[in-house]
Design an enzyme around this catalytic site. Structure first.
Site, short mmCIF file in Angstrom:
data_model
loop_
_atom_site.label_atom_id
_atom_site.label_comp_id
_atom_site.label_asym_id
_atom_site.label_seq_id
_atom_site.Cartn_x
_atom_site.Cartn_y
_atom_site.Cartn_z
N HIS A 538 0.82 -1.21 0.00
CA HIS A 538 0.00 0.00 0.00
C HIS A 538 0.86 1.26 0.00
O HIS A 538 0.91 1.99 -0.98
CB HIS A 538 -0.93 -0.03 1.21
CG HIS A 538 -1.89 1.12 1.26
ND1 HIS A 538 -2.50 1.53 2.42
CD2 HIS A 538 -2.33 1.96 0.30
CE1 HIS A 538 -3.28 2.56 2.17
NE2 HIS A 538 -3.20 2.85 0.89
N HIS A 543 1.44 4.93 -2.83
CA HIS A 543 1.61 6.30 -2.36
C HIS A 543 3.01 6.85 -2.63
O HIS A 543 3.17 7.90 -3.27
CB HIS A 543 1.35 6.36 -0.85
CG HIS A 543 -0.09 6.28 -0.48
ND1 HIS A 543 -0.85 7.39 -0.15
CD2 HIS A 543 -0.92 5.22 -0.38
CE1 HIS A 543 -2.08 7.01 0.14
NE2 HIS A 543 -2.16 5.69 0.00
N HIS A 729 -4.29 0.89 -6.40
CA HIS A 729 -4.52 1.49 -5.08
C HIS A 729 -5.91 1.17 -4.57
O HIS A 729 -6.09 0.85 -3.39
CB HIS A 729 -4.32 3.00 -5.12
CG HIS A 729 -4.58 3.65 -3.80
ND1 HIS A 729 -5.77 4.29 -3.51
CD2 HIS A 729 -3.82 3.73 -2.67
CE1 HIS A 729 -5.73 4.74 -2.27
NE2 HIS A 729 -4.56 4.42 -1.73
N ASN A 733 -6.71 -0.70 -1.04
CA ASN A 733 -7.05 0.32 -0.03
C ASN A 733 -8.48 0.19 0.48
O ASN A 733 -8.71 0.16 1.68
CB ASN A 733 -6.84 1.72 -0.60
CG ASN A 733 -7.17 2.80 0.44
OD1 ASN A 733 -6.39 3.01 1.38
ND2 ASN A 733 -8.30 3.46 0.28
N ILE A 877 -6.73 9.11 -0.80
CA ILE A 877 -6.90 8.89 0.63
C ILE A 877 -5.90 7.83 1.08
O ILE A 877 -5.44 7.03 0.26
CB ILE A 877 -8.34 8.45 0.98
CG1 ILE A 877 -8.59 8.45 2.49
CG2 ILE A 877 -8.63 7.09 0.39
CD1 ILE A 877 -8.47 9.79 3.15
#
Length: 877
Positions: A538, A543, A729, A733, A877
């Site tokens: 993740h 990110h 993602h 997520n 997010i």
């Protein structure tokens, strides 16, 4: 070929300018009406946490009146796209300033707080057709400029300027802000009067690499992860600097320019915890007011009663435990009493009680509430079965690690030897096959955390965490589901690494002490996987690795560039959430260190994994082939044959990947007719060079980087970027709360090893199975923090923009790309229907499992909230 292409581009450029000049002659003597859509924002003091809460409660968006922003407060000067000013370095001619007039009603105002103003552009042969404009804000506060539209421009009709940017008062800028029309140009095709403006805008976005960045700035620059430590708090709050060394390579983050700490000049000082939401990112990268309010809900909830007191010594006291699973279920039924503390008392004085209850999700009696996670919504116990344990490796929140076993002993960089009992346990469950036969038939699979954890395990186990490195072996059954065969739990030898390792193998059992030990073994696997998921699958692989792409794109690709227009929607909010993460989650003593098992070694473990990161392998087909989960097959859908036919993440992912790749190919092929055009695109080549050599500079010498010399390389690169930022993602997520919101299903830490025989703790394994497990995994207070964290991370905000959508319909004026994008959207709708149909097919047993939880994490669209589906365009997010 290169010379011919260049000559053709110049000729095309000159012909285009002549056409625009001819049209400009029609403009003399009249005027063009237009409208400006904007939103004004109240100045909010993010230095005070309590005042922020009050501000969110009142609403961050003012109702804008014509009196406040009319008259001469805001002026616009249009810039010619056809006529150059010879006295001003051949930049396009500037028109006279025009001012906003009366407010008007328009459907373009789609968000509360937006208001449209009319303006009048006087036609002037010297200006001709506008290609850009300067805007000057003489108002006392910033406003969000959404669009500017000119109506009935002769020979053009409407001209759209898609802005979507915050404009601060004029004194904040050295030069007035510039915005370009929604026309797309390669650098060599830009109208000559706009060339200088294009170059200057990129220079402004790059900055000069000095000074502390201010709120209103739009400067994109790079820095190491040197802002995770707080040396003034002592050695327990010191972490290595990530990036810039062979020992700790890492992608670059956005530079903030804060001063160094007094204790260590190489460490950047941190903001106080209550100013975390004001961390610098370029102004247009900051969250919307809606997203701010969502994060405030988490921040209040966490700081108020989940975050442990600041003094680390208080963590050593025995926390309150969940005594049984039924007590955990009360969390979703409002049965956990919220204990007031000093922070709660202080903010309650300034925040209305009904607002506080909404933010903290409590009822009038102060009982804490959480929504029921999907994994226990239909069946309260199916999560604990071996079937669900295995299914989540294919359709859970981290379905990107399981591999087809291709050799035995298991391939390892650290230790080629395996516990010999593993072979015995495996062959006992292969229905007469030998292990080698099962490998050849691709019937064996492995979830292997050994190489990732083992270098850190000795250190990790000196903290409050006590865990093992795990290997899980599974076999493929005739019905297409996976069956666990054995779990190996591995520890460093207590006398030192030179003595090797200690390894125990556990096999499936349901009853007695063997059943409890098997449950504990599965829990340790889940703990391993939770940490790997958060820190590597993740954080690192979505990110962190995307942030340099965002920075390089804004520094090197003009907003006029086709690749900027293609990628920009997939970068929305990412720098903002990453900045917030550095402040609250991944820093020393942050929420992530408190809730996942590697604790203070979390980012070091992520850093070690980055050494093996390979950009081309982030393509889904390449990833599946590398893990042995697919083989190339020209006769199969998408050119791949899955080893496990019912592998929901891969099945749905390949559909999404193919749709993205087709869209990117259609789009890029419109602007680049051959490889030479890719090679001669100066901005594109600067972008790719900086991305490799600076943004991912620690890996710049790796031979696997695409050379960016062909159209195919460009298409593949952009497809990977979009896939990672959107679908990948989303898949890892938005299932965090549906699967992990119930801690026993996905514990994030373990606090003790399997007790020694003959101890009271071992006896408890026989007498109280639930309590023994709950004493091993995450304690109550940290479970509540973890639930709160994954809830906010799994929730879609009302302003989300999903794959196949754009926040502004007029994002380009080129018809062919608009048609290709419409085709892309329709393809995604077809995929949604396909997913729905597959989830209804009872033969596909991995899609819902015994928990009756259909796989929807790659379903493209979603409603607002905690839905367990939806692919946002970006890591928002």
């Amino acid at each position: 070929m290169a010379d011919a292409t260049t000559t053709k581009s110049v000729a095309s450029n000159e012909n285009g300018n002549k056409k625009m000049r001819c049209e400009a002659e029609e403009l003399e003597g009249g005027r063009i009406r237009g409208q400006v859509v904007l939103r004004k924002k109240k100045a909010t003091d993010f230095t005070s946490f309590a005042s922020t809460i009050v501000e969110v409660g009142r609403g961050l968006v003012d109702k804008v009146t014509g009196h406040e922003l009319g008259g001469k407060d805001v002026s616009v000067q249009f810039i010619s796209a056809v006529n150059a000013d010879h006295g001003n370095e051949l930049q396009g001619k500037l028109g006279n300033p025009v001012h906003l007039e009366d407010p008007v009603k328009t459907s373009a105002c789609s968000t509360p707080g937006e208001l449209a103003f009319s303006l009048t552009h006087h036609l002037d042969r010297e200006i001709g057709v506008p290609g850009a404009f300067l805007i000057r804000n003489n108002h006392h506060s910033e406003f969000f400029l959404k669009t500017v539209t000119l109506e009935d421009v002769p020979g053009h009709g409407q001209i759209h300027f898609v802005c979507n940017s915050w404009v601060y008062p004029a004194h904040c800028y050295a030069k007035d802000r510039i915005f370009f029309a929604n026309k797309t140009y390669l650098p060599s095709e830009t109208p000559a009067p706009l060339n200088k403006y294009r170059e200057e805008e990129l220079e402004n976005l790059r900055g000069d690499g000095t000074g502390e960045r201010k709120e209103w700035e739009r400067v994109y620059d790079y820095a190491y992860y040197n802002d995770l430590s707080e040396p003034q708090k002592g050695p327990n709050y010191v972490r290595p600097i990530l990036g810039g060394s062979t020992d700790h390579p890492y992608p670059r983050r956005g530079r903030t320019g804060r001063p160094p700490t007094k204790e260590d000049p190489d460490v950047e000082s941190r903001l106080p915890i209550l100013q975390s939401l004001s961390i610098y990112v370029p102004r247009d990268e900051r969250f919307s007011h809606i997203k701010f309010s969502d994060l405030l809900a988490f921040a209040v909830k966490s700081v108020a009663h989940f975050l442990i007191p600041a003094a680390e010594g208080q963590f050593d006291r025995t926390p309150r435990e969940f005594d049984n699973f039924q007590e955990i279920l009360k969390v979703y039924e409002g049965g956990i009493k919220l204990q007031k503390n000093q922070f709660i008392e202080s903010i309650m004085e300034s925040v209305p009680s009904e607002m506080l209850r909404e933010l903290l999700r409590t009822d009038s009696d102060g009982f804490l509430k959480f929504p029921t996670p999907q994994v226990i919504k239909e069946d309260k116990s199916a999560w604990s079965t071996d079937e669900e344990f295995a299914r989540e490796m294919l359709a859970g929140v981290d379905p990107v690690l399981i591999c087809c076993l291709q050799e035995f002993p298991c391939k390892s960089k650290l230790n080629p030897e395996n516990n010999p009992d593993m072979r015995v346990y495996i062959e006992e469950n292969l229905s007469g096959r030998t292990l080698d036969e099962a490998i050849k038939e691709k019937k064996l699979f492995i979830l292997d955390h050994y190489d990732t954890l083992m270098p850190f395990l000795r250190g990790i186990n000196t903290t409050s965490t006590k865990t093992y490195a795990t290997r899980t072996l599974l076999c493929l059954k005739e019905d297409g589901t996976l069956k666990p065969l054995a779990i190996e739990l591995i520890l460093p030898h207590p006398d030192g690494d030179e003595f090797g390792e200690i390894s125990e193998v556990y096999k499936p059992a349901k009853d007695g002490i063997e059943g409890t030990l098997w449950d504990l073994a599965k829990a340790y696997v889940s703990v391993n996987d939770s940490g790997y998921h958060q820190l590597i699958s993740h954080w690192l692989k979505t990110h962190a690795i995307i942030e340099p792409f965002i920075i390089a794109t804004n520094r090197q690709l003009s907003v006029l560039h086709p690749i900027h227009k293609l990628l920009h929607p997939h970068f929305r909010d990412t720098m903002s959430i990453n900045g917030f993460a550095r402040q609250i989650l991944i820093s020393a003593g942050g929420a992530l260190e408190m809730t996942v098992f590697p604790a203070k070694f979390s980012l070091e473990m992520s850093c070690a994994a980055y050494k093996d990161w390979v950009f081309p392998e982030q393509a889904l087909p390449a990833d599946l082939i590398k893990r042995g989960m697919a083989v190339e097959d020209a006769n199969s859908r998408h050119g791949l044959r899955l080893v496990i036919e019912d592998y929901p993440f891969a099945v749905d992912g390949l559909e999404i990947w193919s749709a993205i790749e087709t869209w990117v190919r259609d789009y890029c092929s419109f602007y680049y007719k051959n490889d030479e055009m890719v090679q001669e695109d100066t901005e594109l080549q600067s972008w790719w060079k900086e991305l490799r050599e600076v943004g991912h500079g620690d890996l710049k010498d790796k031979p696997w980087w695409p050379k960016m010399q062909s159209l195919d390389e460009l298409i593949q690169t952009c497809t990977i970027i979009i896939w990672v930022a959107s679908a990948l993602h989303a898949a890892i997520n938005f299932g965090q709360y549906p699967f992990g919101g119930y801690p026993p299903n996905r514990p994030a830490m373990s606090r003790r090893l399997i007790p020694e025989e003959g101890t009271p703790e071992y006896e408890e394994l026989q007498t109280n199975r639930e309590r023994a497990l709950l004493k091993t995994i995450t304690p109550q207070i940290l479970s509540l923090l973890g639930i709160s964290l994954v809830e906010i991370l799994s929730t879609h905000s009302p302003d989300e923009v999903y794959l196949g959508q754009r926040d502004t319909a007029e994002w380009t004026s080129d018809e062919a790309p608009l048609q290709a994008f419409e085709k892309f959207g329709k393809r995604l709708e077809e995929i949604e229907q396909r997913i729905t149909d597959m989830n209804s097919d009872e033969r596909l047993r991995n899609r819902a499992g015994l928990v009756r939880m259909p796989y929807t994490l790659l379903y493209p669209s979603s409603e607002v909230g905690l839905t367990g589906k939806g692919i946002p365009n970006s890591i928002s997010i």
